[in-house]
Design a protein around this motif. Structure first.
Motif, PDB file in Angstrom:
ATOM      1  N   THR A 120       0.976  -1.167   0.125  1.00 54.89           N
ATOM      2  CA  THR A 120       0.031  -0.007  -0.059  1.00 54.89           C
ATOM      3  C   THR A 120       0.866   1.158  -0.087  1.00 54.89           C
ATOM      4  O   THR A 120       0.261   2.424  -0.223  1.00 54.89           O
ATOM      5  N   LEU A 121       2.146   1.098   0.346  1.00 53.98           N
ATOM      6  CA  LEU A 121       3.106   2.280   0.585  1.00 53.98           C
ATOM      7  C   LEU A 121       3.229   2.863  -0.854  1.00 53.98           C
ATOM      8  O   LEU A 121       3.592   2.011  -1.970  1.00 53.98           O
ATOM      9  N   LYS A 122       3.247   4.005  -1.191  1.00 55.75           N
ATOM     10  CA  LYS A 122       3.484   4.727  -2.223  1.00 55.75           C
ATOM     11  C   LYS A 122       4.989   4.405  -2.690  1.00 55.75           C
ATOM     12  O   LYS A 122       5.823   4.476  -2.039  1.00 55.75           O
ATOM     13  N   LEU A 123       5.145   4.309  -4.083  1.00 60.93           N
ATOM     14  CA  LEU A 123       6.492   4.155  -4.622  1.00 60.93           C
ATOM     15  C   LEU A 123       6.753   5.241  -5.854  1.00 60.93           C
ATOM     16  O   LEU A 123       5.771   5.472  -6.623  1.00 60.93           O
ATOM     17  N   ILE A 124       7.832   6.069  -5.751  1.00 63.29           N
ATOM     18  CA  ILE A 124       8.316   6.917  -6.630  1.00 63.29           C
ATOM     19  C   ILE A 124       9.468   6.359  -7.686  1.00 63.29           C
ATOM     20  O   ILE A 124      10.480   5.960  -7.053  1.00 63.29           O
ATOM     21  N   ILE A 125       9.371   6.611  -8.756  1.00 68.13           N
ATOM     22  CA  ILE A 125      10.295   5.962  -9.919  1.00 68.13           C
ATOM     23  C   ILE A 125      10.615   7.206 -10.657  1.00 68.13           C
ATOM     24  O   ILE A 125      10.064   7.790 -11.286  1.00 68.13           O
ATOM     25  N   PHE A 126      11.891   7.133 -10.586  1.00 70.62           N
ATOM     26  CA  PHE A 126      12.973   8.367 -11.344  1.00 70.62           C
ATOM     27  C   PHE A 126      13.266   7.396 -12.506  1.00 70.62           C
ATOM     28  O   PHE A 126      14.171   6.588 -12.303  1.00 70.62           O
ATOM     29  N   CYS A 127      13.020   8.049 -13.642  1.00 67.26           N
ATOM     30  CA  CYS A 127      13.440   7.223 -14.818  1.00 67.26           C
ATOM     31  C   CYS A 127      13.328   7.942 -16.246  1.00 67.26           C
ATOM     32  O   CYS A 127      12.726   9.181 -16.105  1.00 67.26           O
ATOM     33  N   PRO A 128      13.768   7.617 -17.288  1.00 68.10           N
ATOM     34  CA  PRO A 128      13.915   8.066 -18.613  1.00 68.10           C
ATOM     35  C   PRO A 128      12.211   7.875 -18.918  1.00 68.10           C
ATOM     36  O   PRO A 128      11.744   6.915 -18.415  1.00 68.10           O
TER      37      PRO A 128
END
Ligand SMILES: [Zn+2]
Length: 302
Positions: A84-92
């Motif tokens: 349930t925890l939010k996930l942030i992806i830094f990517c092209p």
């Protein structure tokens, strides 16, 4: 400051039983971060007892398979196991398209929030900051769009010299201002901030650089890092191959570490042609002494 780096995968191109492909786990001031996610990363995370449901951020350097193909399986497992925890992806930017298309076709709806932050830029760029951490992206020189990352302790407010508080009878409001860089005025005279504060503590910095051909600008961007990870896919014997595939040799990685005046160098992303890393280490050591060829499962603390 808590800092732990675990090498989740240290090889290039194809995962093998000896080496996973690129992935690293970073705990930086209790921020739980995954850098790159080659195929097989979720099993490697289990192997090294890293709880992937607790990851908050994933940074993907570029869209070559050995750096991102593990993300689909990892996201699917996170969802199936009740994340349930939010996930942030830094990517092209294209990675968001690929992932969303895959979810659309397979009719998957995640039960947790997933946010994408697109990487871009031709120079060092601040891409994340909170109270304790700053992250910068730096462009690599690879065959496709590719970024390195610099994780840096956030500058703290300055510590005031207690003796000066007494000497100048400094008020609470003035203390706050001085801690934030202000000078002090007494009887029409300016007492400069540097005279009132203690020298700032050195800020811890980890730089991750993969995949790239030799690019001198990197040395400038990663200057004075406590720890630098730099790819070393080849040795000078395969210099032609390194040039053709836009990768670095161990010697070139050591030169970047030396020019950047870093404290310690980690080499990885080795070509499968090397049975042992001896040759790579022998090439780097004469140029930069404090160097390690990493193995899967290696841990580095600050
Ligand atoms: Zn690549």
């Amino acid at each position: 400051m808590p800092f732990k780096l675990i090498i989740v995968g240290s090889g290039s191109a194809v995962p093998t039983l000896q080496r996973g492909v690129t992935s690293q786990y970073l705990n930086f001031n209790e921020r739980r971060i995954l850098i790159d996610c080659g195929e097989g990363t979720q099993l490697q995370l289990r192997k090294y007892k890293i709880r992937f449901q607790r990851l908050q951020y994933i940074f993907i350097s570029h869209l070559h398979g050995d750096h991102f193909l593990g993300i689909f399986g990892l996201l699917a497992s996170m969802n199936l196991l009740g994340r349930t925890l939010k996930l942030i992806i830094f990517c092209p930017a294209d990675l968001e398209k690929i992932i969303q298309t895959q979810f659309e076709i397979t009719k998957v709806k995640l039960d947790f929030d997933l946010e994408f932050i697109h990487l871009e830029g031709k120079s060092k760029k601040l891409i994340f900051e909170d109270r304790l951490l700053e992250v910068y992206s730096i462009p690599m020189k690879h065959r496709i769009e590719c970024y390195g990352f610099i994780f840096r302790e956030k500058p703290k407010e300055q510590n005031i010299d207690a003796a000066k508080i007494e000497q100048y009878d400094i008020s609470r409001a003035e203390i706050w201002a001085i801690k934030n860089g202000a000078d002090l005025e007494r009887n029409g005279k300016i007492i400069p901030n540097a005279e009132l504060t203690l020298p700032p503590a050195k800020l811890f910095q980890y730089a991750f650089c993969t995949d790239t051909k030799y690019y001198e600008k990197i040395a400038e961007w990663v200057e004075d890092s406590d720890l630098l990870y730099h790819e070393a896919t080849f040795t000078e014997k395969q210099l032609d191959r390194a040039k053709a595939t836009h990768h670095s040799t161990a010697k070139q990685a050591a030169e970047i570490a030396k020019k950047g005046n870093v404290s310690k160098l980690l080499l990885g992303h080795f070509s499968a042609r090397f049975g042992s890393t001896r040759e790579l280490l022998d090439e780097a050591k004469p140029i930069f002494e404090n160097v390690v060829c990493v193995e899967d499962g290696d841990e580095f603390d600050a």
